[in-house]
Design a protein around this motif. Structure first.
Motif, mmCIF file in Angstrom:
data_model
loop_
_atom_site.group_PDB
_atom_site.id
_atom_site.type_symbol
_atom_site.label_atom_id
_atom_site.label_comp_id
_atom_site.label_asym_id
_atom_site.label_seq_id
_atom_site.Cartn_x
_atom_site.Cartn_y
_atom_site.Cartn_z
ATOM 1 N N THR A 3 0.834 -1.211 0.062
ATOM 2 C CA THR A 3 0.227 0.114 -0.059
ATOM 3 C C THR A 3 0.986 1.264 -0.054
ATOM 4 O O THR A 3 1.795 1.356 0.507
ATOM 5 N N ARG A 4 0.348 2.261 -0.844
ATOM 6 C CA ARG A 4 1.314 3.588 -0.651
ATOM 7 C C ARG A 4 1.100 4.230 0.555
ATOM 8 O O ARG A 4 -0.080 4.114 1.327
ATOM 9 N N PRO A 5 2.077 4.813 0.870
ATOM 10 C CA PRO A 5 2.127 5.598 2.301
ATOM 11 C C PRO A 5 1.015 6.837 2.030
ATOM 12 O O PRO A 5 1.394 7.413 0.818
ATOM 13 N N GLN A 6 0.443 7.249 3.084
ATOM 14 C CA GLN A 6 -0.558 8.225 2.933
ATOM 15 C C GLN A 6 0.345 9.711 2.974
ATOM 16 O O GLN A 6 1.198 9.718 3.852
ATOM 17 N N ILE A 7 -0.201 10.383 2.201
ATOM 18 C CA ILE A 7 0.702 11.930 2.088
ATOM 19 C C ILE A 7 -0.293 12.838 2.764
ATOM 20 O O ILE A 7 -1.448 12.955 2.288
ATOM 21 N N PHE A 8 0.416 13.538 3.467
ATOM 22 C CA PHE A 8 -0.707 14.618 4.308
ATOM 23 C C PHE A 8 -0.013 16.000 3.902
ATOM 24 O O PHE A 8 0.910 16.298 3.756
ATOM 25 N N HIS A 9 -1.044 16.908 3.209
ATOM 26 C CA HIS A 9 -0.632 18.233 2.778
ATOM 27 C C HIS A 9 -0.932 19.168 4.290
ATOM 28 O O HIS A 9 -1.851 19.613 4.402
ATOM 29 N N MET A 10 0.424 19.134 4.739
ATOM 30 C CA MET A 10 0.395 19.809 5.962
ATOM 31 C C MET A 10 1.987 20.494 6.124
ATOM 32 O O MET A 10 2.828 20.013 5.524
ATOM 33 N N ALA A 11 2.058 21.616 6.966
ATOM 34 C CA ALA A 11 3.263 22.262 7.119
ATOM 35 C C ALA A 11 4.213 21.214 7.818
ATOM 36 O O ALA A 11 3.761 20.395 8.854
ATOM 37 N N SER A 12 5.574 21.084 7.524
ATOM 38 C CA SER A 12 6.551 20.512 8.043
ATOM 39 C C SER A 12 6.604 20.659 9.534
ATOM 40 O O SER A 12 7.028 19.607 10.277
ATOM 41 N N CYS A 13 6.178 21.533 9.903
ATOM 42 C CA CYS A 13 6.506 21.946 11.406
ATOM 43 C C CYS A 13 5.487 21.330 12.500
ATOM 44 O O CYS A 13 5.738 21.128 13.258
ATOM 45 N N PHE A 14 4.129 20.854 11.562
ATOM 46 C CA PHE A 14 3.228 20.061 12.274
ATOM 47 C C PHE A 14 3.229 18.863 11.868
ATOM 48 O O PHE A 14 2.042 17.946 12.061
ATOM 49 N N HIS A 65 -2.358 22.182 14.450
ATOM 50 C CA HIS A 65 -1.896 23.499 14.618
ATOM 51 C C HIS A 65 -2.387 24.008 16.052
ATOM 52 O O HIS A 65 -2.107 24.942 16.279
ATOM 53 N N HIS A 66 -2.999 23.141 16.776
ATOM 54 C CA HIS A 66 -3.755 23.360 18.156
ATOM 55 C C HIS A 66 -2.822 22.442 19.064
ATOM 56 O O HIS A 66 -3.346 22.331 20.177
ATOM 57 N N LEU A 67 -1.777 21.892 18.729
ATOM 58 C CA LEU A 67 -0.789 21.270 19.699
ATOM 59 C C LEU A 67 0.425 22.094 19.878
ATOM 60 O O LEU A 67 0.900 22.642 19.053
ATOM 61 N N PHE A 85 6.139 28.711 5.817
ATOM 62 C CA PHE A 85 4.854 28.973 5.093
ATOM 63 C C PHE A 85 5.136 29.406 3.614
ATOM 64 O O PHE A 85 4.467 29.349 2.716
ATOM 65 N N ALA A 86 6.429 29.860 3.465
ATOM 66 C CA ALA A 86 6.866 30.171 2.132
ATOM 67 C C ALA A 86 6.889 29.002 1.111
ATOM 68 O O ALA A 86 6.446 29.103 0.043
ATOM 69 N N GLN A 87 7.363 27.871 1.670
ATOM 70 C CA GLN A 87 7.277 26.880 0.984
ATOM 71 C C GLN A 87 5.878 26.294 0.567
ATOM 72 O O GLN A 87 5.746 25.897 -0.598
ATOM 73 N N LEU A 88 5.066 26.543 1.783
ATOM 74 C CA LEU A 88 3.646 26.021 1.400
ATOM 75 C C LEU A 88 3.023 26.914 -0.016
ATOM 76 O O LEU A 88 2.304 26.666 -0.722
ATOM 77 N N ARG A 120 -6.769 21.206 0.470
ATOM 78 C CA ARG A 120 -6.072 20.636 1.612
ATOM 79 C C ARG A 120 -4.777 21.491 1.864
ATOM 80 O O ARG A 120 -4.103 21.959 2.922
ATOM 81 N N MET A 121 -3.996 21.955 0.760
ATOM 82 C CA MET A 121 -2.869 22.894 0.730
ATOM 83 C C MET A 121 -3.118 24.093 1.538
ATOM 84 O O MET A 121 -2.426 24.836 2.441
ATOM 85 N N ILE A 122 -4.315 24.832 1.254
ATOM 86 C CA ILE A 122 -4.718 26.035 1.747
ATOM 87 C C ILE A 122 -5.013 25.925 3.073
ATOM 88 O O ILE A 122 -4.898 26.662 4.037
ATOM 89 N N ASP A 123 -5.803 24.852 3.456
ATOM 90 C CA ASP A 123 -6.016 24.386 4.875
ATOM 91 C C ASP A 123 -4.704 24.445 5.671
ATOM 92 O O ASP A 123 -4.871 25.095 6.876
ATOM 93 N N ALA A 124 -3.563 23.881 5.094
ATOM 94 C CA ALA A 124 -2.335 23.580 5.696
ATOM 95 C C ALA A 124 -1.822 25.160 5.969
ATOM 96 O O ALA A 124 -1.169 25.301 6.953
ATOM 97 N N ALA A 125 -1.948 26.011 4.932
ATOM 98 C CA ALA A 125 -1.357 27.363 5.247
ATOM 99 C C ALA A 125 -2.111 27.991 6.220
ATOM 100 O O ALA A 125 -1.486 28.897 7.013
ATOM 101 N N GLY A 126 -3.416 27.842 6.324
ATOM 102 C CA GLY A 126 -4.354 28.643 7.389
ATOM 103 C C GLY A 126 -3.770 28.059 8.749
ATOM 104 O O GLY A 126 -3.889 28.852 9.618
ATOM 105 N N GLY A 127 -3.592 26.792 8.952
ATOM 106 C CA GLY A 127 -3.236 26.154 10.319
ATOM 107 C C GLY A 127 -1.998 26.746 10.514
ATOM 108 O O GLY A 127 -1.724 27.162 11.726
ATOM 109 N N LEU A 128 -0.955 26.977 9.632
ATOM 110 C CA LEU A 128 0.397 27.344 10.156
ATOM 111 C C LEU A 128 0.345 28.996 10.489
ATOM 112 O O LEU A 128 0.884 29.244 11.518
#
Length: 209
Positions: A3-14, A65-67, A85-88, A120-128
């Motif tokens: 199975t392919r590993p699941q990729i999460f569109h989220m900031a590396s910080c999180f 982003h709430h942790l 954020f710049a990378q995202l 998903r990418m915009i959500d990640a930017a908003g969380g960051l």
């Protein structure tokens, strides 16, 4: 079968590793909880971190982003958040340039017309941005920066002559007058339950993630 590993569109910080200890800013006791794993929430769009308290079998979910990591050395710095954020943002722009659905979105922050990946990418930017503007300054214990707050944002007011109270930023002062945060070194807030606007010195208003 693999199975392919699941990729999460989220900031590396999180990106939290299983077994890491974190706490939630809204928990006054800062109770440590353990990261079990990361998964997509019920909407299939936003990643959630599955958490478990010591000695308990039940798990619960929290937004990345709430942790806050218990180990201060592992917490993202302001510089790291800016770089992430710049990378995202660059990834969003590159994806939008190739996606006919995302190209229909007239606002960079908008998600209505974006494809699932774009959402998903915009959500990640908003969380960051949320962590950068709320959690990070809360960890410092310093008052809010008037230039970085917005209407409706949750804050804690610590008056010199009374107990601290929960409130939210307002730009409409008493009498319906518009008031910019920081104007006359004051910030306008509304407090429950009556929601009446009150002006407080900037030095008495603090972040409340």
């Amino acid at each position: 079968m693999t199975t392919r590993p699941q990729i999460f569109h989220m900031a590396s910080c999180f990106t939290y590793e299983p077994g890491q200890q974190v706490f939630e800013p809204r928990d006054a006791e800062r109770t440590p909880v353990t990261v079990v794993h990361t998964a997509y929430g019920p909407d299939g769009r936003r990643p959630v971190v599955v958490l478990q308290r010591r000695g308990q079998e039940m798990t619960r979910n929290a937004d990345p982003h709430h942790l806050v990591r218990l180990d201060e050395e592992l917490r993202p710095t302001g510089i790291q958040l800016a770089e992430s954020f710049a990378q995202l943002a660059a990834s969003v722009d590159a994806h939008t340039a190739e996606c006919r659905f995302c190209q229909r979105q007239y606002s960079w922050w908008g998600t209505c017309y974006r494809c699932l990946t774009g959402k998903r990418m915009i959500d990640a930017a908003g969380g960051l941005a949320y962590y950068r503007d709320n959690v990070l300054p809360w960890l410092t214990g310093k008052p809010v920066d008037p230039a970085r707050v917005c209407g409706g944002q949750r804050v804690t007011v610590r008056p010199v002559d009374g107990p601290e109270v929960e409130a939210s930023i307002s730009q409409i002062a008493d009498g319906g007058r518009w008031h910019e945060p920081g104007e006359d070194r004051l910030i306008c807030v509304r407090m429950a339950p009556d929601g009446k606007p009150v002006l407080y010195p900037v030095a008495q208003v603090f972040h409340r993630p």
